[in-house]
Design an enzyme around this catalytic site. Structure first.
Site, PDB file in Angstrom:
ATOM      1  N   SER A   1      19.913  86.790 -98.730  1.00 39.99           N
ATOM      2  CA  SER A   1      19.881  85.385 -99.109  1.00 39.99           C
ATOM      3  C   SER A   1      20.816  85.133-100.277  1.00 39.99           C
ATOM      4  O   SER A   1      21.023  86.018-101.123  1.00 39.99           O
ATOM      5  CB  SER A   1      18.445  85.043 -99.519  1.00 39.99           C
ATOM      6  OG  SER A   1      18.413  83.846-100.250  1.00 39.99           O
TER       7      SER A   1
ATOM      8  N   TYR B   1      10.218  87.207-104.590  1.00 40.35           N
ATOM      9  CA  TYR B   1      10.924  87.082-103.302  1.00 40.35           C
ATOM     10  C   TYR B   1      12.412  87.408-103.483  1.00 40.35           C
ATOM     11  O   TYR B   1      12.995  88.192-102.740  1.00 40.35           O
ATOM     12  CB  TYR B   1      10.761  85.664-102.739  1.00 40.35           C
ATOM     13  CG  TYR B   1      11.690  85.395-101.571  1.00 40.35           C
ATOM     14  CD1 TYR B   1      11.414  85.913-100.310  1.00 40.35           C
ATOM     15  CD2 TYR B   1      12.862  84.650-101.731  1.00 40.35           C
ATOM     16  CE1 TYR B   1      12.289  85.690 -99.235  1.00 40.35           C
ATOM     17  CE2 TYR B   1      13.738  84.430-100.677  1.00 40.35           C
ATOM     18  CZ  TYR B   1      13.442  84.944 -99.433  1.00 40.35           C
ATOM     19  OH  TYR B   1      14.303  84.736 -98.380  1.00 40.35           O
TER      20      TYR B   1
ATOM     21  N   LYS C   1      15.039  90.712-102.042  1.00 34.18           N
ATOM     22  CA  LYS C   1      16.330  90.666-101.348  1.00 34.18           C
ATOM     23  C   LYS C   1      17.362  91.524-102.095  1.00 34.18           C
ATOM     24  O   LYS C   1      18.147  92.243-101.482  1.00 34.18           O
ATOM     25  CB  LYS C   1      16.829  89.223-101.217  1.00 34.18           C
ATOM     26  CG  LYS C   1      15.961  88.360-100.300  1.00 34.18           C
ATOM     27  CD  LYS C   1      15.884  88.908 -98.893  1.00 34.18           C
ATOM     28  CE  LYS C   1      14.924  88.151 -98.004  1.00 34.18           C
ATOM     29  NZ  LYS C   1      14.603  88.816 -96.742  1.00 34.18           N
TER      30      LYS C   1
HETATM   31  P1  NAD Z   1       9.909  83.129 -90.871  1.00 34.85           P
HETATM   32  O1  NAD Z   1       8.754  83.288 -91.782  1.00 34.85           O
HETATM   33  O2  NAD Z   1       9.951  81.944 -89.999  1.00 34.85           O
HETATM   34  O3  NAD Z   1      10.032  84.434 -89.943  1.00 34.85           O
HETATM   35  C1  NAD Z   1       9.675  85.720 -90.396  1.00 34.85           C
HETATM   36  C2  NAD Z   1       8.855  86.378 -89.297  1.00 34.85           C
HETATM   37  O4  NAD Z   1       8.508  87.701 -89.722  1.00 34.85           O
HETATM   38  C3  NAD Z   1       7.532  85.643 -89.012  1.00 34.85           C
HETATM   39  O5  NAD Z   1       7.402  85.450 -87.626  1.00 34.85           O
HETATM   40  C4  NAD Z   1       6.462  86.590 -89.544  1.00 34.85           C
HETATM   41  O6  NAD Z   1       5.267  86.506 -88.814  1.00 34.85           O
HETATM   42  C5  NAD Z   1       7.158  87.953 -89.406  1.00 34.85           C
HETATM   43  N1  NAD Z   1       6.701  88.991 -90.338  1.00 34.85           N
HETATM   44  C6  NAD Z   1       6.613  88.910 -91.693  1.00 34.85           C
HETATM   45  N2  NAD Z   1       6.136  90.075 -92.185  1.00 34.85           N
HETATM   46  C7  NAD Z   1       5.944  90.920 -91.133  1.00 34.85           C
HETATM   47  C8  NAD Z   1       5.478  92.251 -91.001  1.00 34.85           C
HETATM   48  N3  NAD Z   1       5.083  92.969 -92.055  1.00 34.85           N
HETATM   49  N4  NAD Z   1       5.430  92.801 -89.761  1.00 34.85           N
HETATM   50  C9  NAD Z   1       5.816  92.085 -88.680  1.00 34.85           C
HETATM   51  N5  NAD Z   1       6.252  90.820 -88.741  1.00 34.85           N
HETATM   52  C10 NAD Z   1       6.317  90.227 -89.957  1.00 34.85           C
HETATM   53  O7  NAD Z   1      11.239  83.237 -91.759  1.00 34.85           O
HETATM   54  P2  NAD Z   1      12.725  82.842 -91.386  1.00 34.85           P
HETATM   55  O8  NAD Z   1      13.043  81.540 -92.023  1.00 34.85           O
HETATM   56  O9  NAD Z   1      12.950  83.022 -89.936  1.00 34.85           O
HETATM   57  O10 NAD Z   1      13.514  83.949 -92.202  1.00 34.85           O
HETATM   58  C11 NAD Z   1      13.881  85.172 -91.613  1.00 34.85           C
HETATM   59  C12 NAD Z   1      14.481  86.073 -92.676  1.00 34.85           C
HETATM   60  O11 NAD Z   1      15.582  85.402 -93.292  1.00 34.85           O
HETATM   61  C13 NAD Z   1      13.530  86.432 -93.808  1.00 34.85           C
HETATM   62  O12 NAD Z   1      13.792  87.760 -94.181  1.00 34.85           O
HETATM   63  C14 NAD Z   1      13.916  85.472 -94.907  1.00 34.85           C
HETATM   64  O13 NAD Z   1      13.608  85.993 -96.172  1.00 34.85           O
HETATM   65  C15 NAD Z   1      15.414  85.390 -94.706  1.00 34.85           C
HETATM   66  N6  NAD Z   1      16.010  84.154 -95.245  1.00 34.85           N
HETATM   67  C16 NAD Z   1      15.541  82.941 -94.814  1.00 34.85           C
HETATM   68  C17 NAD Z   1      16.088  81.773 -95.335  1.00 34.85           C
HETATM   69  C18 NAD Z   1      15.578  80.419 -94.893  1.00 34.85           C
HETATM   70  O14 NAD Z   1      15.904  79.426 -95.558  1.00 34.85           O
HETATM   71  N7  NAD Z   1      14.825  80.324 -93.806  1.00 34.85           N
HETATM   72  C19 NAD Z   1      17.126  81.836 -96.270  1.00 34.85           C
HETATM   73  C20 NAD Z   1      17.584  83.085 -96.666  1.00 34.85           C
HETATM   74  C21 NAD Z   1      17.026  84.242 -96.137  1.00 34.85           C
HETATM   75  N1  UFG Z   2      13.861  70.074-102.262  1.00 36.46           N
HETATM   76  C1  UFG Z   2      13.341  68.847-102.627  1.00 36.46           C
HETATM   77  N2  UFG Z   2      12.148  68.472-102.086  1.00 36.46           N
HETATM   78  C2  UFG Z   2      11.464  69.244-101.208  1.00 36.46           C
HETATM   79  C3  UFG Z   2      12.011  70.492-100.826  1.00 36.46           C
HETATM   80  C4  UFG Z   2      13.213  70.872-101.401  1.00 36.46           C
HETATM   81  O1  UFG Z   2      13.923  68.118-103.426  1.00 36.46           O
HETATM   82  O2  UFG Z   2      10.373  68.842-100.760  1.00 36.46           O
HETATM   83  C5  UFG Z   2      15.153  70.475-102.823  1.00 36.46           C
HETATM   84  C6  UFG Z   2      15.076  71.760-103.636  1.00 36.46           C
HETATM   85  O3  UFG Z   2      14.770  71.469-104.963  1.00 36.46           O
HETATM   86  C7  UFG Z   2      16.479  72.330-103.438  1.00 36.46           C
HETATM   87  C8  UFG Z   2      16.913  71.816-102.058  1.00 36.46           C
HETATM   88  O4  UFG Z   2      16.033  70.739-101.757  1.00 36.46           O
HETATM   89  O5  UFG Z   2      17.326  71.793-104.402  1.00 36.46           O
HETATM   90  C9  UFG Z   2      16.800  72.868-100.984  1.00 36.46           C
HETATM   91  O6  UFG Z   2      15.482  73.423-101.054  1.00 36.46           O
HETATM   92  P1  UFG Z   2      14.938  74.444 -99.962  1.00 36.46           P
HETATM   93  O7  UFG Z   2      13.569  74.852-100.371  1.00 36.46           O
HETATM   94  O8  UFG Z   2      15.122  73.891 -98.604  1.00 36.46           O
HETATM   95  O9  UFG Z   2      15.940  75.656-100.097  1.00 36.46           O
HETATM   96  P2  UFG Z   2      16.225  76.585-101.344  1.00 36.46           P
HETATM   97  O10 UFG Z   2      17.690  76.459-101.599  1.00 36.46           O
HETATM   98  O11 UFG Z   2      15.343  76.369-102.480  1.00 36.46           O
HETATM   99  O12 UFG Z   2      15.776  78.002-100.775  1.00 36.46           O
HETATM  100  C10 UFG Z   2      16.125  78.441 -99.485  1.00 36.46           C
HETATM  101  C11 UFG Z   2      15.036  79.337 -98.895  1.00 36.46           C
HETATM  102  C12 UFG Z   2      14.880  80.613 -99.674  1.00 36.46           C
HETATM  103  C13 UFG Z   2      16.183  81.240 -99.883  1.00 36.46           C
HETATM  104  C14 UFG Z   2      17.170  80.266-100.467  1.00 36.46           C
HETATM  105  C15 UFG Z   2      18.518  80.843-100.575  1.00 36.46           C
HETATM  106  O13 UFG Z   2      13.807  78.648 -98.911  1.00 36.46           O
HETATM  107  O14 UFG Z   2      14.110  81.481 -98.913  1.00 36.46           O
HETATM  108  O15 UFG Z   2      17.278  79.131 -99.613  1.00 36.46           O
HETATM  109  O16 UFG Z   2      18.889  81.357 -99.347  1.00 36.46           O
HETATM  110  F1  UFG Z   2      16.059  82.289-100.722  1.00 36.46           F
END
Ligand code: NAD
Ligand code: UFG
Length: 344
Positions: free
Chosen positions: A125, A150, A154
């Site tokens: 991330s 969290y 990463k």
């Molecule tokens: P998500 O929560 O939708 O998906 C994660 C999946 O992993 C879920 O289905 C959950 O049930 C499963 N899981 C968690 N722990 C587990 C375990 N111990 N064993 C088996 N399954 C398990 O999340 P996502 O948004 O799809 O994100 C996927 C990956 O990308 C994560 O590693 C997250 O940290 C990373 N990431 C996400 C974002 C974002 O904004 N969505 C941004 C940066 C990085």
């Molecule tokens: N925000 C609002 N209101 C809300 C939700 C979010 O104003 O209800 C704002 C936040 O303050 C931020 C922006 O919208 O400025 C984006 O917020 P998100 O929560 O959608 O995303 P973040 O950038 O905070 O974080 C996301 C993922 C994390 C990841 C990060 C960087 O949630 O898992 O991107 O990859 F680590």
């Protein structure tokens, strides 16, 4: 070829699954449903029933189950590791839960993957950069101390993987540093599906638009940014999915053992601007108010995105407007179908 997706029923994993299926790969999904539902599998089958993914319900922190799984699927060509807990806020409240799941889970997975020298892609991330001193953020910017467990998982995850690749010439891995994935599959049959109140911006906007939530809170508008609200780099989840496939293909033919790429469009968009764009493309006005900043939010993060484009040939296809529209279509589908994520 058969690819294993840990966390494949989650938001990003499910979208990657559809892409792999459509390109003829067989997919094995490992998930423990901690943040997803079996309904997601039914949705995946509705998109493509001819090449269905195999679902293995297990927790990746369980060594024995993992070993058995890899013995059973001894014909894998690669692993994409999505499975992690991802709530920044919850990780501050429950650090041990996050370190256990995300770090122990990764270590247990690495033991079996490294022993078989299977190429691995890790979901990292842009949170690893914290508030970068340099914008746009290049891959060689240093990690800043993270404000959340969290974020630390990463940073540590990347280091653990890098160290492991250095001990085995045959083992190759790649960390993809996602910026802000948004949007949904073109079919609108899958999308981001929060179990509880959304923490991310776009699902919050769509839930306000559909009438599920009263108002959107914009977390702060006094930042040192053009309109005072935070700036992020939003990317369509299907473009992100494509980066995983290109990443795997690259690892299959690569010489080095470890790679890192940013995955973003390289376009900084403020929260206020994103809300406006959603209103413009959907013609729906979003009830919102400005509140205090959210703890730990960095003011600005957007990628220098050229490395992945030149090295992997990744070309994003979707605009932010298209991503927003797809998220809206998914929200409308959820509303009209009456599907619930808790109905396993
Ligand atoms: P998500 O929560 O939708 O998906 C994660 C999946 O992993 C879920 O289905 C959950 O049930 C499963 N899981 C968690 N722990 C587990 C375990 N111990 N064993 C088996 N399954 C398990 O999340 P996502 O948004 O799809 O994100 C996927 C990956 O990308 C994560 O590693 C997250 O940290 C990373 N990431 C996400 C974002 C974002 O904004 N969505 C941004 C940066 C990085
Ligand atoms: N925000 C609002 N209101 C809300 C939700 C979010 O104003 O209800 C704002 C936040 O303050 C931020 C922006 O919208 O400025 C984006 O917020 P998100 O929560 O959608 O995303 P973040 O950038 O905070 O974080 C996301 C993922 C994390 C990841 C990060 C960087 O949630 O898992 O991107 O990859 F680590």
């Amino acid at each position: 070829m058969k690819i294993l997706l840990t966390g494949g029923l989650g938001y990003i994993g499910a979208h990657v699954c559809t892409l792999l299926q459509s390109r003829g790969y067989r997919v094995v999904i490992v998930d423990n449903l901690v943040n997803s539902s079996k309904q997601m599998l039914r949705q995946l089958l509705a998109i493509d029933s001819k090449n269905p993914p195999i679902l293995e319900l297990l927790d990746i922190t369980n060594t024995k189950d993992l070993e058995k799984l890899f013995q059973q699927h001894d014909d894998l060509s690669g692993v994409i590791h999505f499975a992690a807990l991802k709530s920044v806020n919850q990780s501050i409240q429950k650090p041990l839960k996050y370190y256990h799941n995300n770090i122990i889970g990764l270590i247990e997975l690495l033991k079996v993957v490294e022993a078989r020298s299977l190429p691995l892609i890790f979901s990292s991330s842009c949170t690893v950069y914290g508030q970068s001193d340099v914008l746009p953020i290049t891959e060689n910017q240093p990690f800043k101390p993270s404000y959340s467990p969290y974020g630390f998982t990463k940073q540590m995850g990347e280091q653990i993987i890098k160290d492991t690749t250095s001990t085995n010439e045959q083992f190759k891995a790649m960390s993809l540093r996602y910026f802000n994935p948004i949007g949904a599959h073109d079919s609108a049959l899958i999308g981001q599906w929060p179990i509880n109140e959304p923490e991310n911006l776009v699902p919050y906007i769509t839930q306000v638009a559909i009438g599920k939530r009263k108002e959107l809170k914009i977390f702060g508008d006094q930042y040192d940014t053009p309109d005072g609200s935070c700036v992020r780099d939003y990317i369509h989840v299907m473009d992100l999915a494509e980066a995983h496939l290109l990443g795997l293909e690259y690892l299959w033919s690569s010489k080095s053992n470890y790679y890192v790429f940013n995955v973003g469009l390289g376009e900084g968009v403020s929260v206020k601007r994103l809300v406006k764009r959603f209103e413009e493309v959907t013609k729906i006005s979003i009830n919102h108010r400005i509140t205090n900043p959210r703890e730990g939010d960095v003011p600005i993060a957007y990628a220098e995105a050229s490395k992945i484009q030149t090295q992997l040939g990744w070309i994003p296809k979707y605009s932010i407007d298209e991503a927003l529209l797809s998220a809206w279509k998914w929200e409308q589908y959820l509303d009209s179908s009456g599907l619930s994520i808790d109905s396993t």
